[in-house]
Design a protein around this motif. Structure first.
Motif, PDB file in Angstrom:
ATOM      1  N   GLU A   1       0.845  -1.188   0.000  1.00 21.57           N
ATOM      2  CA  GLU A   1       0.000   0.000   0.000  1.00 21.57           C
ATOM      3  C   GLU A   1       0.883   1.242   0.000  1.00 21.57           C
ATOM      4  O   GLU A   1       2.062   1.175   0.344  1.00 21.57           O
ATOM      5  CB  GLU A   1      -0.937   0.014   1.211  1.00 21.57           C
ATOM      6  CG  GLU A   1      -0.261  -0.041   2.563  1.00 21.57           C
ATOM      7  CD  GLU A   1      -1.266   0.038   3.712  1.00 21.57           C
ATOM      8  OE1 GLU A   1      -1.929   1.092   3.826  1.00 21.57           O
ATOM      9  OE2 GLU A   1      -1.378  -0.937   4.483  1.00 21.57           O
TER      10      GLU A   1
ATOM     11  N   VAL B   1      -1.375   9.524  -4.714  1.00 18.83           N
ATOM     12  CA  VAL B   1      -1.888   9.713  -3.354  1.00 18.83           C
ATOM     13  C   VAL B   1      -2.190  11.188  -3.103  1.00 18.83           C
ATOM     14  O   VAL B   1      -3.222  11.547  -2.528  1.00 18.83           O
ATOM     15  CB  VAL B   1      -0.883   9.175  -2.305  1.00 18.83           C
ATOM     16  CG1 VAL B   1      -1.264   9.632  -0.901  1.00 18.83           C
ATOM     17  CG2 VAL B   1      -0.826   7.661  -2.357  1.00 18.83           C
TER      18      VAL B   1
ATOM     19  N   LEU C   1      -5.415  12.273  -5.215  1.00 17.90           N
ATOM     20  CA  LEU C   1      -6.645  11.717  -4.653  1.00 17.90           C
ATOM     21  C   LEU C   1      -6.979  12.369  -3.315  1.00 17.90           C
ATOM     22  O   LEU C   1      -8.152  12.660  -3.027  1.00 17.90           O
ATOM     23  CB  LEU C   1      -6.500  10.200  -4.496  1.00 17.90           C
ATOM     24  CG  LEU C   1      -7.746   9.447  -4.028  1.00 17.90           C
ATOM     25  CD1 LEU C   1      -8.935   9.702  -4.949  1.00 17.90           C
ATOM     26  CD2 LEU C   1      -7.457   7.954  -3.916  1.00 17.90           C
ATOM     27  N   SER C   2      -5.969  12.632  -2.507  1.00 20.71           N
ATOM     28  CA  SER C   2      -6.208  13.261  -1.202  1.00 20.71           C
ATOM     29  C   SER C   2      -6.734  14.678  -1.356  1.00 20.71           C
ATOM     30  O   SER C   2      -7.577  15.132  -0.565  1.00 20.71           O
ATOM     31  CB  SER C   2      -4.914  13.260  -0.379  1.00 20.71           C
ATOM     32  OG  SER C   2      -4.486  11.939  -0.120  1.00 20.71           O
TER      33      SER C   2
ATOM     34  N   THR D   1      -6.891  11.753   3.503  1.00 16.11           N
ATOM     35  CA  THR D   1      -6.165  10.592   3.000  1.00 16.11           C
ATOM     36  C   THR D   1      -7.161   9.501   2.618  1.00 16.11           C
ATOM     37  O   THR D   1      -8.190   9.333   3.286  1.00 16.11           O
ATOM     38  CB  THR D   1      -5.193  10.050   4.067  1.00 16.11           C
ATOM     39  OG1 THR D   1      -5.920   9.843   5.287  1.00 16.11           O
ATOM     40  CG2 THR D   1      -4.044  11.009   4.311  1.00 16.11           C
ATOM     41  N   PRO D   2      -6.888   8.751   1.553  1.00 14.82           N
ATOM     42  CA  PRO D   2      -7.842   7.744   1.100  1.00 14.82           C
ATOM     43  C   PRO D   2      -7.675   6.409   1.815  1.00 14.82           C
ATOM     44  O   PRO D   2      -6.668   6.170   2.489  1.00 14.82           O
ATOM     45  CB  PRO D   2      -7.479   7.594  -0.380  1.00 14.82           C
ATOM     46  CG  PRO D   2      -5.997   7.851  -0.415  1.00 14.82           C
ATOM     47  CD  PRO D   2      -5.738   8.892   0.639  1.00 14.82           C
TER      48      PRO D   2
ATOM     49  N   GLU E   1     -10.012   2.865  -1.996  1.00  3.65           N
ATOM     50  CA  GLU E   1     -10.248   4.085  -2.783  1.00  3.65           C
ATOM     51  C   GLU E   1      -9.051   4.382  -3.675  1.00  3.65           C
ATOM     52  O   GLU E   1      -9.206   4.772  -4.841  1.00  3.65           O
ATOM     53  CB  GLU E   1     -10.506   5.269  -1.848  1.00  3.65           C
ATOM     54  CG  GLU E   1     -11.875   5.274  -1.200  1.00  3.65           C
ATOM     55  CD  GLU E   1     -12.023   6.377  -0.164  1.00  3.65           C
ATOM     56  OE1 GLU E   1     -13.131   6.917  -0.028  1.00  3.65           O
ATOM     57  OE2 GLU E   1     -11.005   6.706   0.510  1.00  3.65           O
ATOM     58  N   TYR E   2      -7.889   4.187  -3.131  1.00  2.00           N
ATOM     59  CA  TYR E   2      -6.667   4.431  -3.897  1.00  2.00           C
ATOM     60  C   TYR E   2      -6.562   3.474  -5.075  1.00  2.00           C
ATOM     61  O   TYR E   2      -6.302   3.880  -6.218  1.00  2.00           O
ATOM     62  CB  TYR E   2      -5.440   4.297  -2.983  1.00  2.00           C
ATOM     63  CG  TYR E   2      -4.135   4.269  -3.747  1.00  2.00           C
ATOM     64  CD1 TYR E   2      -3.543   5.442  -4.196  1.00  2.00           C
ATOM     65  CD2 TYR E   2      -3.522   3.052  -4.054  1.00  2.00           C
ATOM     66  CE1 TYR E   2      -2.363   5.413  -4.917  1.00  2.00           C
ATOM     67  CE2 TYR E   2      -2.341   3.012  -4.776  1.00  2.00           C
ATOM     68  CZ  TYR E   2      -1.766   4.196  -5.207  1.00  2.00           C
ATOM     69  OH  TYR E   2      -0.602   4.162  -5.939  1.00  2.00           O
ATOM     70  N   LYS E   3      -6.778   2.175  -4.827  1.00  2.00           N
ATOM     71  CA  LYS E   3      -6.668   1.185  -5.895  1.00  2.00           C
ATOM     72  C   LYS E   3      -7.653   1.476  -7.027  1.00  2.00           C
ATOM     73  O   LYS E   3      -7.321   1.367  -8.209  1.00  2.00           O
ATOM     74  CB  LYS E   3      -6.908  -0.215  -5.339  1.00  2.00           C
ATOM     75  CG  LYS E   3      -5.751  -0.785  -4.516  1.00  2.00           C
ATOM     76  CD  LYS E   3      -6.066  -2.208  -4.059  1.00  2.00           C
ATOM     77  CE  LYS E   3      -4.906  -2.816  -3.297  1.00  2.00           C
ATOM     78  NZ  LYS E   3      -5.198  -4.209  -2.853  1.00  2.00           N
TER      79      LYS E   3
END
Length: 930
Positions: free
Chosen positions: A715, A887, A890-891, A897-898, A902-904
């Motif tokens: 991650e 990251v 998206l943040s 922070t995700p 959510e990140y994937k």
């Protein structure tokens, strides 16, 4: 209005700020002052004398030229000034450090008046800043039978300019001052937001630590006359981060000794210390001033009965104090025994041998490393001219060679570029080596200081042995304010005349570039065997070996084409496993730091070269790793690449250099064209098998080895300043690496920043691709936090425009830079939009743009030091967390922070920067971005 009247007005304005008159560097003003001195009845004659004697800068400033000529008039009897006798005029010339003063002294020494010639010769024998024009005159006069010239050369061959200096004291009494607890970055000593004032030494000195600290230091000096104040990083390392000469200059200004009574605000010989010693870059800078850097070792790990460290609840070793260095503690340094002693000398507290190597002691004796470097060259030249052997005076070069032991990559580079070593002898780590420097970079917030250093050492032209030299404008790219408008054109004009390729054309022919210096240096480094010196700690190229340096060492490299340093030890970094598709190479970089600490306990990277076996990663992407090594406290980094990968990187570099040529950036000697020719020659060597890509020997010896397991990186990773850690010394280090899940998707993000030297073209494409994906999924993209994007270079933007990515970024941008009307004020408030900023350092530098006080910033940059990207507010500490581009983006969109899921989802189908270990077949190993 006369220049002198304007100077008086400036003096009055400075007085209101508590400042003395600014030192004079202008010949026109100096000429007015001289005219007033010559007029016995002039109302300003007394003040003019003071300014002329005590406030005129030496070296090759135009003021020094005017001053030297007037002193010559006085010596020859052409002008009579009661307050400046001919003897005093000679003394003043002796403090002017070369250039016009040496020219005047040579005129007199080689003249017809035997008495004056003898006096001038005695002064010349103390000087070391002589250049080819000066030594050629001496050589010609000697060959013509001039006894005075012969005597001067004989003195140089005996190095009397050094041997007649007083030895350093046997004992040095110090009184301690703890500047801070934990690692002390040079930002505390010379804040980035005050970069504009660095060339004004007195003004810049006002920003060191705090006004309260300055008063406390002054009070200590009054309480302890005759003792030197030792500035300390308690439970930390002194001088981490940037390689700022201004930081050491400030410490010397407040705690050191005046270099000359006739040169204002130039102090030398500071004493600095840290529980964990001194950062390698900072130690070099301390040597420039003839200072002392002490490794205190006053806190040690507490161990159990079996000798194992006892850990606290956070898993960190508990430290216990061996001896106190609380502010106001009097200690004694025994320079002969090389020990730190108690005040009465009865108790040995620490071995400080590393601070008193033979070479370091020479720097202390000479008042700085420049004098030793120039002195050695002068002695060699004089001895060759006379046909004699130079008198053994200086400490012999340390040559360490281990029979049967192979060479690391850095040992190979140093052996190939070494100068003045025993012929045929193979040198290993620990050897002191004088090496040729191939590439030199100067950046804009330290450039004016570099120009001052060049003037001080009387240098006027770039060494012809330097292949490439570049002056950037990236650190002041964000805001074209009055400070930048005053400083940048002046700096570019000086460096252009000196012989560098400059980001800004003083003639206005080509568009001003604000490209990040490290990216430009990475492109113009066209050999994996090159040595690079740059005026920034992130001079960490992915070809060759690069060393961040202070502005003075940069000046020395520009003037001489050489540098002197020990061959560093190396730590070998290799990889195993497979990189997950959803991970970015930035996470591999963070994981390297975390896994190294887990494997070794201590930071084995500190002060050493990281030899990273990167294999199939192109130079742009590999730079992400080498760039981060500055935060790992490494001295440098070397990428071991495959032949095909290196060739492809060099081809890309050639293309980018050609773009610079097409823009009109090449100079009269066609430096850039020469770099392309050098790249072609290197490519031919690799292809023919004559000289493959640089690799260490199988039998090379390393200080340590680190194996990074890619399978463990599941991650995204965040470097966290850990601002609330109960142990102050653990805050704002780059050692706290956390997985994104640590934050439970609850960490509020106030601002995102994609930029700095840590990103490449692929990162900017990732931003565009994420916006496309989110738009397709949701119909629109809304930012819950501002996102600042600063591409590193203009050529990246040009390529993004051709490929269609820039259109996507423009669609969502609430602000886009305009070079025809650049910002004149720094932004203080941010909206929840995308900002497309001018190429350059932007928020990472912290000298112009900053986040709002107390914000939590998530950035791709390198700096998480307190107050750098974001300052504290009255109610909340500012935080600068560091992560990968996806990251950060998206943040900013989420405002937090995700989660891992959510990140994937957000990065699915996006070409992140991929990496595979060199031994793995290179299918899909390269990123598509370059």
């Amino acid at each position: 209005m006369s220049l002198y009247t304007a100077y008086l007005e400036e003096i009055a304005a400075r007085k209101e700020q508590g400042l003395q008159p600014k030192p004079i560097d202008d010949a026109a003003l100096t000429s007015e002052i001289i005219a007033q001195i010559k007029d016995p009845a002039h109302e300003h004659r007394a003040d003019s004398l003071q300014f002329f004697i005590y406030n005129t800068l030496p070296g090759t400033t135009s003021a020094a030229g005017a001053k030297a000529q007037f002193l010559k008039e006085i010596i020859l009897g052409e002008s009579v000034v009661a307050e400046i006798t001919p003897d005093f005029a000679f003394e003043l010339l002796s403090h002017m450090r070369g250039g016009p003063s040496v020219e005047v002294l040579l005129d007199i020494a080689l003249g017809d008046d035997a008495s004056l010639a003898a006096q001038a010769a005695e002064v010349l024998k103390t000087q070391v800043f002589l250049y080819e024009a000066d030594t050629d005159r001496l050589k010609a006069a000697h060959e013509a039978g001039n006894a005075v010239a012969t005597g001067i050369l004989q003195s140089y061959a005996r190095a009397e300019f050094f041997t007649t200096l007083p030895e350093i004291e046997d004992e040095i009494e110090v009184v301690t001052y703890i500047a801070a607890e934990g690692d002390i970055s040079t930002d505390l000593l010379s804040p980035g937001n005050q970069a504009h004032s660095r060339s004004d030494r007195e003004l810049h000195g006002k920003c060191m630590i705090s006004e309260a600290a300055q008063k406390e230091i002054e009070a200590l000096k009054l309480q302890h006359p005759g003792k030197r104040v030792m500035l300390i990083a308690e439970k930390g390392t002194m001088g981490v981060g940037s390689s700022r000469m201004s930081g050491v200059n400030n410490v010397a200004l407040w705690t050191g000794k005046q270099a000359s009574p006739y040169v204002p605000f130039v102090n030398i010989a500071p004493v600095v210390a840290g529980t964990n010693g001194i950062s390698p870059i900072f130690m070099t800078t301390v040597g420039v001033t003839g200072g002392i850097g002490i490794d205190l070792k006053n806190w040690v790990k507490k161990v159990d009965g079996d000798g194992n460290p006892i850990l606290n609840n956070d898993g960190n070793p508990i430290l216990e104090q061996k001896y106190s260095v609380d502010t106001g503690t009097v200690l004694k340094i025994d320079t002969k025994a090389r020990k730190l002693m108690s005040a009465d000398g009865g108790e040995e507290l620490a071995d400080v041998s590393s601070a008193f190597s033979p070479q370091a002691v020479e720097f202390m004796k000479a008042g700085g490393s420049y004098a030793v470097v120039f002195g050695k060259k002068l002695q060699t030249l004089a001895a060759e001219t006379l046909g004699v052997e130079p008198t053994p005076v200086f400490a012999p070069a340390k040559e360490i060679s281990h029979e049967g032991q192979g060479l690391t990559a850095v040992e190979k580079i140093f052996n190939a570029n070494a100068r003045g070593v025993t012929p045929g002898k193979v040198l290993h780590a620990g050897s002191d080596v004088r090496v040729q420097v191939n590439i030199v970079g100067s950046q804009d917030t330290t450039g004016l200081m570099t120009s001052q250093e060049l003037e001080a050492m009387a240098a006027t032209v770039l060494s012809p042995t330097v292949d490439g030299a570049y002056q950037s404008g990236c650190h002041t790219a964000s805001v074209w304010d009055l400070k930048a408008q005053a400083n940048t054109p002046r700096l570019m004009a000086f460096m252009h005349k000196f012989g560098l390729i400059t980001a800004r054309d003083p003639k206005g022919v080509y568009h001003s570039m604000t490209d990040v210096i490290h990216k430009v240096l990475n492109d113009i480094t066209v050999s994996d065997w090159d040595i690079i010196i740059g005026g920034d700690s992130h001079t960490r190229m992915s070809k060759g070996v690069a060393f961040g340096a202070d502005s003075g060492t940069v000046a020395l490299a520009l003037a001489t084409g050489e540098a002197t340093m020990p061959i560093p030890e190396s730590v070998k970094v290799t990889f195993k496993g497979k990189m997950a598709d959803h991970m970015d190479f930035r996470d591999v970089v963070h994981a390297t730091q975390a896994q190294m600490l887990a494997q070794h306990g201590d930071n084995v990277f500190q002060g050493r070269v990281i030899e990273v076996h990167i294999g199939t990663l192109l130079a742009d992407q590999a730079f992400t790793f080498t760039d981060w090594t500055a935060e790992m406290k490494a001295k440098a980094s070397i990428c071991i690449s495959n032949d095909d990968t290196l060739i492809e990187s060099l081809e890309i570099a050639k293309q980018r250099i050609q773009v610079m040529i097409d823009k009109g950036m090449d100079n009269d000697v066609q430096m850039l064209a020469g770099l392309i020719a050098k790249a072609n020659a290197r490519i031919a060597e690799i292809r023919s098998g004559e000289k493959p890509a640089l690799k260490p020997d199988d039998t090379a010896r390393y200080f340590a080895e680190v194996v990074v397991d890619l399978d463990q990186i599941v991650e995204p990773m965040i470097a966290d300043p850990d601002v609330h850690n109960a142990d102050v010394s653990k805050r704002y280090t780059h050692d706290t690496i956390r997985p994104i899940s640590y934050y439970g998707a609850e960490k509020k993000i106030d601002l995102g920043f994609v930029g700095s030297c840590m990103v490449h073209k692929g990162d900017v494409k990732i931003v565009a691709q994420m916006l496309r994906n989110l738009e397709k999924a949701n119909g629109e993209v809304k930012f819950k936090a501002p996102l600042v994007l600063a591409a590193p270079t203009y050529n990246i933007i040009d390529e993004l425009k051709e490929e269609g990515d820039w259109d996507v970024l423009q669609k969502y941008a609430g602000f886009e830079f305009d070079d025809s009307a650049p910002k004149e004020k720094a932004r203080t408030e941010y909206e929840n939009i995308l900002y497309l900023e001018r190429p350059g350092c932007n928020l990472c530098m912290g000298n112009q743009e900053k986040a709002a006080k107390g914000d939590t910033v998530l950035a791709t940059s390198t700096r998480l030091f307190q107050g750098r990207v974001v300052a504290d507010s009255e109610t909340k500490k500012g935080e600068s967390l560091l992560g990968s581009t996806p990251v950060v983006v998206l943040s900013a969109i989420l405002g937090r922070t995700p989660t891992v899921e959510e990140y994937k989802t957000a990065v699915e189908g996006i070409n992140l920067t991929k990496f595979a270990p060199p031994l793995t077949p290179p299918i899909d190993a390269k990123s598509v971005h370059f």
